[in-house]
Design an enzyme around this catalytic site. Sequence first.
Site, mmCIF file in Angstrom:
data_model
loop_
_atom_site.group_PDB
_atom_site.id
_atom_site.type_symbol
_atom_site.label_atom_id
_atom_site.label_comp_id
_atom_site.label_asym_id
_atom_site.label_seq_id
_atom_site.Cartn_x
_atom_site.Cartn_y
_atom_site.Cartn_z
ATOM 1 N N SER A 144 0.846 -1.191 0.000
ATOM 2 C CA SER A 144 0.000 0.000 0.000
ATOM 3 C C SER A 144 0.884 1.246 0.000
ATOM 4 O O SER A 144 1.732 1.405 -0.879
ATOM 5 C CB SER A 144 -0.930 -0.054 1.214
ATOM 6 N N ARG A 214 -11.866 5.975 10.493
ATOM 7 C CA ARG A 214 -11.477 4.558 10.465
ATOM 8 C C ARG A 214 -12.562 3.701 9.834
ATOM 9 O O ARG A 214 -12.263 2.762 9.093
ATOM 10 C CB ARG A 214 -11.180 4.076 11.881
ATOM 11 N N ASP A 317 -8.873 -6.237 -4.768
ATOM 12 C CA ASP A 317 -8.428 -4.982 -4.158
ATOM 13 C C ASP A 317 -8.905 -3.834 -5.036
ATOM 14 O O ASP A 317 -8.300 -3.527 -6.056
ATOM 15 C CB ASP A 317 -6.901 -4.984 -4.039
ATOM 16 N N HIS A 350 -8.135 -5.184 -0.246
ATOM 17 C CA HIS A 350 -6.827 -4.562 -0.032
ATOM 18 C C HIS A 350 -6.074 -5.197 1.133
ATOM 19 O O HIS A 350 -4.845 -5.281 1.117
ATOM 20 C CB HIS A 350 -7.008 -3.063 0.206
ATOM 21 N N ASP A 351 -6.799 -5.652 2.133
ATOM 22 C CA ASP A 351 -6.162 -6.268 3.300
ATOM 23 C C ASP A 351 -5.431 -7.565 2.975
ATOM 24 O O ASP A 351 -4.707 -8.086 3.829
ATOM 25 C CB ASP A 351 -7.203 -6.549 4.388
#
Length: 377
Positions: A144, A214, A317, A350-351
Amino acid sequence: MHFPAALPLQSGASIRDYSLSFETYGALNADKSNAVLICHALNASHHVAGVYPGQDKSEGWWDNMIGPGKPLDTNRFFVIGVNNLGSCFGSTGPMSLNPDAPVGSARVYGADFPVVTVEDWVNAQARLLDAMGIDVLAAAMGGSLGGMQALSWALQYPQRLRHAVVVASAPNLTAENIAFNEVARRAITTDPDFHGGHFYAHGVIPKRGLRIARMIGHITYLSDDVMNEKFGRQLREAVSREAAGSYLYSTQDVEFQIESYLRYQGDKFAEYFDANTYLLITRALDYFDPARSYGGDLSQALARATCKFLLVSFTTDWRFAPQRSREIVKALLDNRRDVSYAEIDAPHGHDAFLLDDPRYMGVVGAYFDGVAKEMAA
């Protein structure tokens, strides 16, 4: 490590008397050729692997990737994790005392902390390596925002880098990504407890804004498939019992499992992360664009790179989609650079770059096997 000399920044400002927190894993070999720098993403730190004795839940954020016998094997490589300037995990940041504040004020930086960029972080990391006597890195690696730093290393210090490992990253942010960051920042800056970034002096924290920021971010890190599989449209157990098969139609209560999960993540984040740091780091994300100085021509921008590359992306992602990694691959191939590319069909969004997909781990492990063979040759 403390650095008294001023570090010039991309903005034209500078910062002096700053410190960088870092951790190392493994042993530096005799000719100092086996060092690998790990660059962290938004809310991570220098603690990339291992655990702190006697501390629960202290596992490094990339512990599945780094350690003895792991893809980045610390039996062979000397791994360095650095906390970036402006972060809130030990390096100098908005919560630190400002050496240029009026004498006797003992005032922290707060909103006065200078704007920092990916390029500034790389320059600070280079100073740390200078102090450690490391002239050339075996590799710089990150996912990232960390991947952007690894790419920037190849452009800013091509003579000091043999390999760049860029995971789930991009050559710049799309307008949609910048928009998500801006909404998150507005949530923080419009919190009544923000006080223009000088909330420390008021003894408060803009927790409401941090929670929302968040929650927004977390939505973008997961894929739709993972969200549906993990939560679907499930009501919380207590709500299900009360509803007895019908919705409560409340505007206030947390009814769905996904709502409960996001609020939990937001509450946890607001307890440990600094609001000014969030603003600084997301701005650094927005600003990164090495092709800007070349009229948007990424191939021309990457002509400076001389190292070998591994790029990895993940099919679900959508925050840093595979086509963004392919842009980098194409630009490197246009310059006839040595580049390997893996596109992993993974459901995690994305994680995924933090998770244990065996194909992903296998690709990275095989690549570093090759790096180790180069060193031994």
